[in-house]
Every structure is written in structure tokens, then in C-alpha cells.
Design a protein around this motif. Structure first.
Motif: not given
Length: 424
Positions: A263-269, A307-314, A319-327
Motif C-alpha cells: 500500500v505504501t509503495t503504491i502511494l509512493g508510486m 530490516k525494521t517495519g518502519p524502515q521497510l514502509l519508508i 522505492l515506489g516514488f522513484f522506480v515507478n514515478g518515471m512511468f
């Protein structure tokens, strides 16, 4: 900022083109949420199940080429309606699946419609919206696609438990409602198509794939953009298909935790697409793609250390912001770099080659995981963005001065082809 007028018919055509992009993502993602059930109920091997998605990608490539040619030769909006009808009906007919052969056939046909829809929709938008606003419109198009993916997940959770996976695919007929609205609400013959009247109306050379390769410079540009879209698709599939599994198996993240990450990754996208479109219109593709590609490589590699939950979410959001923002930028960029006569062919061919080749990234990542480990996978994905950066920098027409010149040429064509359009 320049203002432009837009008539009611054009507004409706633009809305239809954008909404259809969300609906094709909705249909395509049905497979992601039902794959395990399909494999179990049809008694398939994992390899047979994997071919369902691969065959869909082949259908996209075929449909992208065929409908790209047709749209550049005939009325784009009429062709556009047929692409939506094809992927909608084929998806709905999966309800009657009894064998893997039938499912392969329906997914291939659905892929034909989806592959054709993207480029035709982008060309419709480019015919209505001024070149200097196409980055923002393309980003909105990409965001609606993500909304379609989220809607697909919601429908899968509500429908599949009640009516089974076949019942979920029956909801693939929903886009037909959009087609009916388009039929009565939009006059296809009067949708603005900037550049149309500046071309030879009797030209039989419209929509030739060979025109994408007719000079050495154009061939290099086309092949370089294909590499970029291949990396774009490979990175997306690698991230969305494998990272949740990797987190569950190697980091000990729960299923609910990986869902929160999605969910957070898609929002970042979505945020990345929105920002990328704005920056593209203001600064041009070379600078903006350069920054996003470098940040994609860095963020993918750095995600290895989360490794931790917050680190993975952030980390997932970044990751989503940069990786799929370009699309969001490819439709705007390709439309500007190629002549009107091959506008749709260029968009469909370049993107769907990327889909067909980039779709194999899941297989490659699986092989790397079997032979090495997660750090090697992340290094592999990061290196893809470095490769894309090198190819992007090798395209002369992406230099700001040349890119602006292409836009000015298109604007002159628009002033002849259509009346001034109002602000949206």
C-alpha cells in the motif's frame, strides 16, 4: 502559463482515455490476485501458471503493434473503443474457463486489447492537450492506472470469496459501461487531433513500424527507448512480484506487513508520477530522468539494508516514488519525439516491447535467488537503472534545446490543426 480552450467533446474524450487506463490495469491485475487459486483448481504446475502472464504480455505486444498501425491510419477514438471492448469481453469470458488452453487464449486476446489501448489513449490525449502539458496528463494517466490496481485488489477481496475466481473475472465486463457512455457522449469524428491537417491526408505511409527505424539516428533512439521501457517494466515486476515474498521469507515480515508495504509503495508510486509529470514539463526529460534513474538505482540497493517495519514502509514508499514515478513520462516523451504519422505506433511498440522483454525479470530474479541471494537480486535491479541511464544519455533529442524544438514544431502543427483549446 498559456491558457487554451477545450470544447465539451474534447473534455469527454480526454476523460474517457484516462479512465480506460485505470480499467485496463484493473482487468490485468485480476490475475495477480487469483493466480494461486487458478493453479490449484486447474491442477497446473507453477510453470504453466507462469505462462499465463507471459502469454498476456505477448498479446500486449501483438495488440500494441496492430492497433498502433490502425490508430495512425484511421480514426483514433473509434479504434480506441475497440481496444476497450476486446480486453473487457475477453476478460469476462474467462468466467467459462475449464482448461488451461482456453485460459491462455482468453488472456492472449485480453492482452491484445490492453496493449493496443495504451498508445491509442496517449495519442488521443496528445491530440487534445498542448505538448507543454503532456507530462502532467501522462502522470494523471499513470495514477489512474494505480487506482485501477487498488480497485482490483478490493474487488478480489469482496468478490472472489463469494463467487470464486471465475466470478471475479466476470467483473472484467465493467469497462463496457464506459464504451456505451463513449458511444453516446463523444462524437469520434470531431475529437481534436493536433497535427492531423498538417500531414498528407491521403498518405498510405501512416502507421508504418519501419518508420521508427528508417534512419540510423531514429533506430538508435527507438532501440534506446525500448531499453528504457524494458528496465521500467522489469523493475516494476521485480519489485511488486518478488519483494513481498523476499521480505516474508528472509526478513520475517508477516503477510499483513507485506500488504502494508504494498500500500505504501503504491502511494509512493502515485506521488512519484505526480511530481515527475510536473518536473518533466518544466525541466525536460534528460535532467528529470537522469535524477530519477540515479535515485532508483540508489534506493533499490539501499533497500537491502532495511530490516525494521518502519524502515521497510519508508523504504518502500521511496522505492515506489522513484522506480515507478518515471512511468508517467514515457507517453509524453515518445509522443513529442516522433512524427504525428507514427505517434501511436511509436508509443505502443516501444512500451509493449518493454512489457514483453521486461516481464521476464521475475524469472531471472527467481533464478538469482536460487543460485545466490537477496543482495545479488538488489544489485541486479540497481544495475538495470544504471544501464537505462546510459542509454537515456545517448539519445540526442533528449537534450533540452532539441526537446524544446520538437515541442515547438508540434505546437505549430497544433495551431493549424485545431482551434485553441481552454484550460483543464
Amino acid at each position: 502559463m498559456n491558457t487554451y480552450e477545450q470544447n465539451k467533446n474534447d473534455r469527454r474524450a480526454l476523460v474517457a482515455a484516462i479512465i480506460a487506463s485505470g480499467m485496463d490495469d484493473l482487468n490485468v491485475m485480476f490475475l495477480a490476485f487469483t493466480m494461486s487459486t487458478i493453479i490449484t483448481q486447474l491442477n497446473l504446475t507453477s510453470a504453466q501458471g507462469g505462462w499465463i502472464g507471459t502469454i498476456t504480455n505477448f498479446g500486449m505486444l501483438f495488440g500494441g503493434v496492430v492497433f498502433g498501425v490502425l490508430a495512425d491510419r484511421y480514426n483514433k477514438f473509434k479504434v480506441f473503443k475497440w481496444t476497450v471492448i476486446i480486453f473487457s469481453v475477453a476478460t469476462g469470458l474467462i468466467f467459462f474457463t475449464e482448461s488451461i488452453g482456453y485460459l491462455y487464449l482468453m488472456r492472449f486476446i485480453a492482452g491484445i486489447g490492453v496493449g493496443g489501448e495504451y498508445g491509442v489513449a496517449i495519442s488521443i490525449m496528445a491530440g487534445i492537450v498542448p505538448q507543454e502539458r503532456m507530462g502532467r496528463i501522462s502522470s494523471l494517466n499513470g495514477i489512474v492506472g494505480q487506482v485501477g490496481s487498488i480497485t482490483s485488489a478490493i474487488l478480489a477481496g469482496l468478490i472472489a470469496p463469494l463467487f470464486g475466481w471465475r466470478g471475479l473475472f466476470l467483473f472484467g465486463l465493467l469497462p463496457l459501461v464506459l464504451v456505451i457512455w463513449m458511444h453516446f457522449a463523444v462524437d469520434a469524428t470531431h475529437v481534436s487531433d493536433s497535427g492531423r491537417q498538417t500531414t498528407n491526408s491521403a498518405s498510405t505511409s501512416k502507421g508504418r513500424i519501419a518508420d521508427l527505424f528508417k534512419t540510423k539516428a531514429l533506430m538508435h533512439q527507438t532501440l534506446a527507448l525500448m531499453v528504457m521501457t524494458t528496465v521500467q517494466i522489469a523493475g516494476y515486476f521485480g519489485m511488486m512480484n518478488w519483494l513481498p515474498t523476499i521480505m516474508q521469507a528472509n526478513i520475517g515480515v508477516s503477510v499483513s506487513g507485506s500488504s502494508a508495504w504494498m500500500v505504501t509503495t503504491i502511494l509512493g508510486m502515485c506521488l512519484g508520477m505526480l511530481v515527475f509529470g510536473q518536473l518533466l514539463d518544466h525541466f525536460g526529460p534528460r535532467l528529470v530522468y537522469g535524477v530519477f534513474l540515479c535515485c532508483s538505482a540508489a534506493s533499490v540497493y539501499c533497500f537491502t539494508f532495511a530490516k525494521t517495519g518502519p524502515q521497510l514502509l519508508i523504504g518502500g514508499a521511496i522505492l515506489g516514488f522513484f522506480v515507478n514515478g518515471m512511468f508517467a513520462g514515457y507517453g509524453a516523451m515518445i509522443t513529442r519525439l516522433y512524427p504525428y504519422e507514427v505517434r501511436t505506433v511509436a508509443n505502443n511498440t516501444i512500451l509493449n516491447v518493454g512489457r514483453a522483454v521486461g516481464g521476464f525479470s521475475s524469472v531471472i530474479i527467481g533464478m538469482i535467488l536460487d543460485s545466490s541471494g537477496v543482495p545479488t537480486v538488489m544489485l541486479f535491479l540497481a544495475s538495470l537503472y544504471v544501464i537505462s541511464f546510459v542509454f537515456m544519455m545517448s539519445i540526442p533529442n533528449l537534450k533540452q534545446a532539441r526537446y524544446i524544438k520538437h515541442g515547438q514544431s508540434a505546437s505549430k502543427a497544433s495551431s493549424v490543426a485545431v482551434a485553441p483549446l481552454a484550460e483543464i
